[in-house]
Design a protein around this motif. Structure first.
Motif, mmCIF file in Angstrom:
data_model
loop_
_atom_site.group_PDB
_atom_site.id
_atom_site.type_symbol
_atom_site.label_atom_id
_atom_site.label_comp_id
_atom_site.label_asym_id
_atom_site.label_seq_id
_atom_site.Cartn_x
_atom_site.Cartn_y
_atom_site.Cartn_z
ATOM 1 N N SER A 135 -29.760 -9.117 19.583
ATOM 2 C CA SER A 135 -29.405 -9.609 18.248
ATOM 3 C C SER A 135 -30.572 -9.498 17.268
ATOM 4 O O SER A 135 -30.465 -9.950 16.121
ATOM 5 C CB SER A 135 -28.951 -11.071 18.343
ATOM 6 N N ARG A 138 -29.574 -7.115 14.070
ATOM 7 C CA ARG A 138 -28.186 -6.931 13.636
ATOM 8 C C ARG A 138 -27.949 -7.271 12.173
ATOM 9 O O ARG A 138 -27.204 -6.573 11.480
ATOM 10 C CB ARG A 138 -27.243 -7.762 14.511
ATOM 11 N N ASN A 172 -22.685 -7.846 18.786
ATOM 12 C CA ASN A 172 -22.432 -8.770 19.881
ATOM 13 C C ASN A 172 -21.153 -8.362 20.615
ATOM 14 O O ASN A 172 -20.209 -7.859 20.010
ATOM 15 C CB ASN A 172 -22.289 -10.190 19.313
ATOM 16 N N GLU A 254 -23.463 -18.095 18.936
ATOM 17 C CA GLU A 254 -22.475 -17.085 19.324
ATOM 18 C C GLU A 254 -21.319 -17.047 18.329
ATOM 19 O O GLU A 254 -20.839 -15.975 17.952
ATOM 20 C CB GLU A 254 -21.958 -17.378 20.737
ATOM 21 N N LYS A 257 -22.402 -15.463 15.076
ATOM 22 C CA LYS A 257 -22.511 -14.006 15.186
ATOM 23 C C LYS A 257 -21.179 -13.350 14.847
ATOM 24 O O LYS A 257 -21.130 -12.339 14.128
ATOM 25 C CB LYS A 257 -22.941 -13.612 16.600
ATOM 26 N N GLU A 261 -21.357 -10.933 11.713
ATOM 27 C CA GLU A 261 -21.266 -9.522 12.083
ATOM 28 C C GLU A 261 -19.959 -8.901 11.606
ATOM 29 O O GLU A 261 -19.932 -7.742 11.200
ATOM 30 C CB GLU A 261 -21.425 -9.373 13.599
#
Length: 378
Positions: A135, A138, A172, A254, A257, A261
């Motif tokens: 990560s 990203r 991810n 998480e 993300k 993302e």
């Protein structure tokens, strides 16, 4: 069933450190002539080659006959000097250092964020295209975050042989698996809100977590206290909130993300995304329940046809037999499976759908996606 699936994984994912497999036989059992080693191919480096994803990098390179003229196996000092067999050739694992990338065209990184932050820019400065599975980069502006079936245009400016190094981020695993299914529908009807609940496998925390799940399962069945070193609580016959750190907004890393993302990959800062991420006692494939709200109407039959024609997606949606995607069915498979495709009855008209998605976290969620990125750069 689950224990058997894990033993199959262990045989495949650690084959190199234990002396190699018959590299002329592919996963379907058919014998083929390996075409990967080519004098005009790029030189490769695999960083973190002894890890679960590093081992899967090698599987995917072999399975896809990715062209290469040489390959450098890189890992920590602890693994340096060990021998490793890949496609009938023996390699010595080298310790990763700042001199590891001389003459390397493409470097596949899966050794954790701190390693990527330290050595990724070093490799880029030496003209290497770095594809990073952590990560670390990203959300950095200017670093493409790529799912080849979704946004390949974001790396159109990066090509092998240009003489310029570049950094590309692998999303991810949960984001990849989700967007493989959601994007074809998004292209057709534009997603304005997405609610994701994930059911994430042990593989997302590495080989040690998978080993601990198997160990715990045996211990619990034998009436013993389970060993809890990786997750600090019982994993076997249990589920719990994802072990990522919880942020001030109540979401864990998480979950955020998936939010951030998705917006970057879709190039849409206005799409609303919320997620709840859960660890479940499954070995290597993630599952996700995804609720989609659209700007334009989309009925479930049209959605099913869109998904059937989508690259990298297979539809398993057999209501009569109650057969839908499962982690076991997608383990060691390239495609992401989608099912439970149905109209959202909480929304008026045809502006909402529910889908259920399963994908191999190590394969499409990590190694395969990275190799596909490398293929785009060729």
């Amino acid at each position: 069933m689950q224990a058997a699936a894990y033993h199959n994984h262990r045989t495949s994912s650690t084959f190199l450190a234990r002396g190699g497999r018959n590299s002329s036989k592919n996963r379907s059992g058919n014998f083929t002539v390996r075409m990967g080693l080519k004098e005009d191919g790029p030189s490769l480096a695999v960083v973190g080659v002894t890890g679960a994803v590093g081992q899967e990098f090698l599987h995917v390179l072999s399975d896809r006959d990715f062209p290469y003229r040489s390959i450098r196996m890189l890992a920590s000092k602890r693994s340096a000097g060990n021998h490793l067999t890949f496609e009938d050739k023996e390699y010595i694992i080298e310790e990763l250092n700042e001199d590891s990338f001389g003459g390397i065209d493409i470097a596949l990184f899966s050794a954790g964020g701190s390693i990527s932050k330290k050595f990724g820019p070093v490799a880029v400065s030496q003209g290497c295209i770095v594809i990073d599975n952590s990560s670390a980069f990203r959300m950095e502006e200017g670093v493409p975050l790529i799912i080849p079936e979704v946004n390949p245009q974001a790396m159109d400016h990066i090509k092998l042989g240009s003489g310029k190094g570049a950094l590309i981020a692998n999303p991810n695993c949960s984001t990849i698996i989700c967007l493989m299914a959601a994007t074809p529908l998004h292209r057709h009807a534009k997603v304005i809100r997405m609610v994701v609940s994930t059911y994430q496998a042990a593989s997302g925390a590495g080989a040690a977590a998978m080993e601990e799940l198997e160990l715990q399962t045996r211990e619990v069945l034998e009436g013993k206290e389970p060993t809890c070193k990786i997750f600090k609580q019982q994993y076997a016959f249990n589920l719990f909130s994802h072990n990522a750190p919880v942020l001030s907004n109540g979401y864990n890393e998480e979950e955020m993300k998936l939010v951030k993302e998705t917006r970057k990959i879709w190039n849409d800062m206005n799409v609303k995304v919320t997620a709840t991420c859960i660890r479940v006692p499954v070995m290597r494939a993630h599952a996700e329940s995804v609720n989609l709200q659209f700007e334009k109407p989309l009925d479930e039959d049209s959605a099913r046809e869109i998904l059937r024609s989508a690259a990298g997606v297979v539809v398993i949606d057999e209501r009569d037999s109650n057969h839908f995607p499962t982690p076991l069915e997608v383990s060691n498979k390239d495609d992401v499976a989608v099912g439970r495709i149905r109209q959202d009855v909480s929304q008026d008209g045809y502006y909402g759908l529910d889908i259920f998605v399963c994908g191999d976290q190590i394969r499409k969620g990590a190694a395969l996606n990275a190799i596909q990125i490398a293929e785009l750069a060729l």
